[in-house]
Design a protein around this motif. Sequence first.
Motif, mmCIF file in Angstrom:
data_model
loop_
_atom_site.group_PDB
_atom_site.id
_atom_site.type_symbol
_atom_site.label_atom_id
_atom_site.label_comp_id
_atom_site.label_asym_id
_atom_site.label_seq_id
_atom_site.Cartn_x
_atom_site.Cartn_y
_atom_site.Cartn_z
ATOM 1 N N CYS A 146 0.828 -1.202 0.000
ATOM 2 C CA CYS A 146 0.000 0.000 0.000
ATOM 3 C C CYS A 146 0.867 1.259 0.000
ATOM 4 C CB CYS A 146 -0.911 -0.014 1.230
ATOM 5 S SG CYS A 146 -1.873 1.498 1.413
ATOM 6 N N CYS A 154 -0.227 3.170 3.721
ATOM 7 C CA CYS A 154 0.277 2.708 5.029
ATOM 8 C C CYS A 154 1.493 1.795 4.893
ATOM 9 C CB CYS A 154 -0.840 1.987 5.793
ATOM 10 S SG CYS A 154 -1.350 0.407 5.062
ATOM 11 N N CYS A 176 -6.750 -0.699 -0.167
ATOM 12 C CA CYS A 176 -6.051 -1.298 0.965
ATOM 13 C C CYS A 176 -7.038 -1.628 2.083
ATOM 14 C CB CYS A 176 -4.985 -0.333 1.480
ATOM 15 S SG CYS A 176 -4.179 -0.937 2.978
ATOM 16 N N HIS A 187 -6.382 -2.192 5.044
ATOM 17 C CA HIS A 187 -5.915 -1.662 6.322
ATOM 18 C C HIS A 187 -6.250 -0.183 6.473
ATOM 19 C CE1 HIS A 187 -3.851 -5.426 6.736
ATOM 20 N NE2 HIS A 187 -3.171 -5.216 5.632
ATOM 21 N N CYS A 188 -6.085 0.587 5.389
ATOM 22 C CA CYS A 188 -6.249 2.039 5.516
ATOM 23 C C CYS A 188 -7.193 2.630 4.468
ATOM 24 C CB CYS A 188 -4.887 2.733 5.436
ATOM 25 S SG CYS A 188 -4.191 2.792 3.781
ATOM 26 N N HIS A 236 -6.665 3.151 1.365
ATOM 27 C CA HIS A 236 -5.967 3.834 0.271
ATOM 28 C C HIS A 236 -6.226 3.093 -1.049
ATOM 29 C CE1 HIS A 236 -2.766 6.084 -1.709
ATOM 30 N NE2 HIS A 236 -2.688 6.836 -0.625
HETATM 31 ZN ZN ZN Z 1 -2.913 0.933 3.409
#
Ligand code: ZN
Lengths: 389, 125
Positions: free
Chosen positions: B28, B31, B42, B44-45, B47
Motif C-alpha cells: 500500500c 500505510c 487497501c 488496512h487504511c 488507500h
Molecule cells: Zn494501506
Amino acid sequence: MDKSMRGKAAIVGAATFGCGEAPGFTDMELLARAARMAVEDAGLTMADIDGLCTASASATMWAMPVIEYLGIRPTYVDGTMIGGSSFIAHLLPAMRALEAGQCSAVLVCYGSAQRSAKFGRREIVASRRFLDPQPYEMPYQPMLPPSAYALAASRHMYEFGTTREQLAHVAVAARAWAAKNPEAFVRDPLSVDDVLSARMISDPLSVRDCCLVTDGGGAYVLVSAERARDMPNKPVYVLGNGTAIYNRQISCMPELTTTAAFTSGQQAYAMAGMGPDQVDVVQLYDAFTINTILFLEDLGFCKKGEGGPFVASGAIAPGGDLPVNTNGGGLSCVHPGMYGIFATIEAVRQLRGDCGERQLGGLETALVHGNGGTLSSQSTAILGLESTL
Amino acid sequence: MNDISAPMGVQEAFDQALKQGRFLVQQCDGCHRHVYFPRELCPHCGHGSLQAVEPCGRGTVHAVTTVRRKPADGGDFNVSLIDLEEGVRMMSRVEGVTPDQVVIGMKVTARVADGIVLFDAVEAQ
Ligand SMILES: [Zn+2]
C-alpha cells in the motif's frame, strides 16, 4: 450498544418440522410447515404476519418466493443472508422494525431438504465455485467447510495444547444430550474413542467432529413485548443481540483462534446488561467440534485457550455446570445446511419448559450463538423470561 | 496496476503474472503494509493506490490440515495457511514431503507451478 431495545420484543411462537430425514419434501415445504406451526403456536394466523425474515443457502432472492408461497404481504422484509447465523442476526433489525411500528408480527423461517434433495451437495459445491468464487483458496482444493475449521483447530492445538480427545468430548456431550431428545436425528451412544477412530475428513477432524447433514424446517414469531404479554405462551424476551463479521475466507481471518463471536458477544452482553456468569443455558452453532470450544472462549464462559480442558471436564454435558446444546446440536440433532434457527428454537423451548426429559430446571436466561460461512459471521442473542426484564 | 485507466482489475493482472511464473503481492502506498489477496483498495487504511511487489518467497506454516481423499482420486494432500515474511497470510499447499510431515512453524519457500503458488519445505540448516 443501544440498551434501550433490551427486552422490547419477545419470541411468542416456535416450531420445527421434518428434522432428520424428510424425503419427498422441498426446502419450501419444510419451511412452510414449520412457519404455519410457529404462527399457530403463537396463537396467530398467517394473516397476522406482516414481517418476514428468511434466508436460503441456494436461492439469492429467497424472501420473494417465501412471501409468494405463504401468501403474506409483509411491510417489513429482511433477506439478509450471512450463513447459519442469519436467523439470529435477524433479531435486532426486526426488533427495531417492531419498535418503529413498521410491522407488528415478524416470522423468521428456514427450511432445507439438504439430506434428501435430488440436487445434492456435490452439485451445490460445484455451482458455488462459480456463484461465490474464492479464487485464492479454491486452487488448493480445501474441502470446504471442514478444512477451514480443521485449520483453526490445528492452530488452537498448536497454541494451547488442545487435543483431539478434548475436541471429541464436544461430540460426546452433544450425543448425550441428543439421547434425551426424541427429535434428534442420531441418538445412539458415542464415546471419545468412537470419535477418535472415525474416518478422518480433514485432520484433525474426523467425521464425528463434523455436524450432521439432515433435512429440517424451523420458524419462530417475534412481537413487541407489550403484545407478547397477552399471548398464549410464556414470552421469551430478547435481551440482547449483536452480530459481527471479520472475514469471509479462513485465510483472511485475523486470528484463527479468536472469532468475531468475541465482538458479537460483547455487543449482546452490553445490550442485555449481563455477563456470561448470568447465562443459564447455552445454544451455539456446533458445525464442528472446534466451534464449541472457540465460542465458549470467545463468549467468556472460559478463558482463551482453556476451552479444551473445560469441555473435557464434562461441564457442557448433561449434569454439567453449563448445559450446552441441549437438543444435541448440529452434531447430533439437526443440521440442514444452516443451524442458527434451530439453536434459537431450542433456547425458546428450554425457557418455556417444553423440553421433556432434557428439560433443565430454574432457567431464566439463555444465550444463543450462530456462526456462518467458515468461522465468518457470528451473531449472539441473549434471551430471558419475564423475571429478567 | 491500480490506475483507473488500467484495462483490467487486479485479480486478472495477478492471474496473468502467475501464468508467466511470477508471484506478486501488493504494498500500500498509504500505510506501506503488504496486502494479499490482491485488492483494489487497501483493507488496512482504505488507500486506493497499491503497488505490485515480488515477495521474498520465504514463509512459515501457520495452520495445517490433511485433506483426506481416496487413493484412487490421488490420495491425501496438504492444505496450509502460510505466513509470508512480508506479513501477509495465504492458503497454499506444501509439497515435497508427505502431508503428515507438514507442521506448524515449518519454514517454507514459494514457487509458482501451473499458475498457482505452492511451497516447499526449507531443508534443515
Ligand atoms: Zn494501506
